[in-house]
Design an enzyme around this catalytic site. Sequence first.
Site, mmCIF file in Angstrom:
data_model
loop_
_atom_site.group_PDB
_atom_site.id
_atom_site.type_symbol
_atom_site.label_atom_id
_atom_site.label_comp_id
_atom_site.label_asym_id
_atom_site.label_seq_id
_atom_site.Cartn_x
_atom_site.Cartn_y
_atom_site.Cartn_z
ATOM 1 C CG ASP A 63 -1.990 1.109 1.135
ATOM 2 O OD1 ASP A 63 -2.409 1.447 0.001
ATOM 3 O OD2 ASP A 63 -2.392 1.635 2.187
ATOM 4 C CG HIS A 64 1.287 3.756 -3.011
ATOM 5 N ND1 HIS A 64 0.813 4.025 -4.281
ATOM 6 C CD2 HIS A 64 2.303 2.866 -3.184
ATOM 7 C CE1 HIS A 64 1.507 3.341 -5.171
ATOM 8 N NE2 HIS A 64 2.416 2.628 -4.522
ATOM 9 C CE1 TYR B 172 -8.115 7.007 1.709
ATOM 10 C CE2 TYR B 172 -7.470 8.533 -0.012
ATOM 11 C CZ TYR B 172 -7.891 8.295 1.275
ATOM 12 O OH TYR B 172 -8.090 9.353 2.135
ATOM 13 C CG HIS B 173 -2.898 3.978 -4.332
ATOM 14 N ND1 HIS B 173 -1.923 4.929 -4.591
ATOM 15 C CD2 HIS B 173 -4.067 4.538 -4.740
ATOM 16 C CE1 HIS B 173 -2.477 6.003 -5.117
ATOM 17 N NE2 HIS B 173 -3.777 5.790 -5.216
ATOM 18 N N PRO B 174 -4.216 -0.288 -2.080
ATOM 19 C CG PRO B 174 -6.132 -1.380 -1.287
ATOM 20 C CD PRO B 174 -5.602 -0.015 -1.640
#
Length: 528
Positions: free
Chosen positions: A295-296, A467-469
Amino acid sequence: MDTQSDYVVVGTGSAGAVVASRLSTDPATTVVALEAGPRDKNRFIGVPAAFSKLFRSEIDWDYLTEPQPELDGREIYWPRGKVLGGSSSMNAMMWVRGFASDYDEWAARAGPRWSYADVLGYFRRIENVTAAWHFVSGDDSGVTGPLHISRQRSPRSVTAAWLAAARECGFAAARPNSPRPEGFCETVVTQRRGARFSTADAYLKPAMRRKNLRVLTGATATRVVIDGDRAVGVEYQSDGQTRIVYARREVVLCAGAVNSPQLLMLSGIGDRDHLAEHDIDTVYHAPEVGCNLLDHLVTVLGFDVEKDSLFAAEKPGQLISYLLRRRGMLTSNVGEAYGFVRSRPELKLPDLELIFAPAPFYDEALVPPAGHGVVFGPILVAPQSRGQITLRSADPHAKPVIEPRYLSDLGGVDRAAMMAGLRICARIAQARPLRDLLGSIARPRNSTELDEATLELALATCSHTLYHPMGTCRMGSDEASVVDPQLRVRGVDGLRVADASVMPSTVRGHTHAPSVLIGEKAADLIRS
């Protein structure tokens, strides 16, 4: 009543909408798409600047991580779209492909058909870049695809000041979505005439006129139905009833980096010991299902400003401007500018993205702000830390255990990178074009100067997901991978995964663009 179809697609988000649309172009092929959420009729979906009003609404899966020791023990809120269009109906509309090298790394792990040279044609197929900025994007972009991409209509002047401050600090300007977009730029967005343009708008709604495509909303997939070693359908619940839709050819999971591994495990595909803990019979022992979670992480520094922030977006004048001309603050995607930088000069590629929002986007946007403000900060786009998704129970309605393990790498590389990024942000804040516009420090709370202690406090208390899983159903050429380079689930015939969960390594960008790409690629792989 149970039904049959050639293909069953689970999820209608960034990838699923594409898969359902493309597979149904053949009138002789029948497709059923299952969407747990409703139609995309919520009035805030189309208004770009209003996306945080969708948080914890009826169209949000509304997840929380486990407490994160490196982030002051906080549970981090993870919104995920539960609606036609999935997270593309509630994201910040940033079209950021990443670096060519990211896709070449995919190719190293999953074969040459995932290299940048191979996937570039898919991006061109996807994109409908408006003529107004095609000269900026260059020949790498597409102009005839279904997904509208444009420049922002009404970016804030303070955004321009932030970009100018970055230049004064020695950072170059960059062309968005070039093969190596190192530097700073204004965000290009998935909008059409100042309104959000999701994959539901681009792909699904035009396709829903076809008689051979059925889209079922309010239909929550509960497991893949497996006969022997073959997927033959999907069990789902709708209106309190349990039904099955059978697939004559294939089942395609496009449920995202949280729900796709959860569905595999509920269906008996996962680590046998973990499945046994929940009394689930093992269909295929796949220990990596749910692992490799990437994630980011972003850390935001917040500042008071006197005016010109999106705090004023709901004022009558802005509402009128939006309703009559599709201009003004409500067209903002919030994350109006960004830039890629390196935490250490010896790195071959940037490991950080700095992002700017002319909005008081504090406290994960879950608390209404009291006044004007802006935020900016570093995003860790090449994390060393890895997390995991596991089952909380065998109940398909129980939210899974989300354990991202932020900043947990043993060498401390992630923490050092984020601190370096925060120091760069402090320099930008003090640069001439920006410093006179910024007032008091609003986040972290009770801070008066951007010293090392304040930056450490920000990392602990002001960090959250961007919000980048991704990565939880890892694609690879190796036998340990969850899916093979054709996105087929190992050990079970007739079953594929096509969403951000298959990404074998991180993208130095945002996950929406490569997820749409995966949807396009999956449709071609299935049809071939």
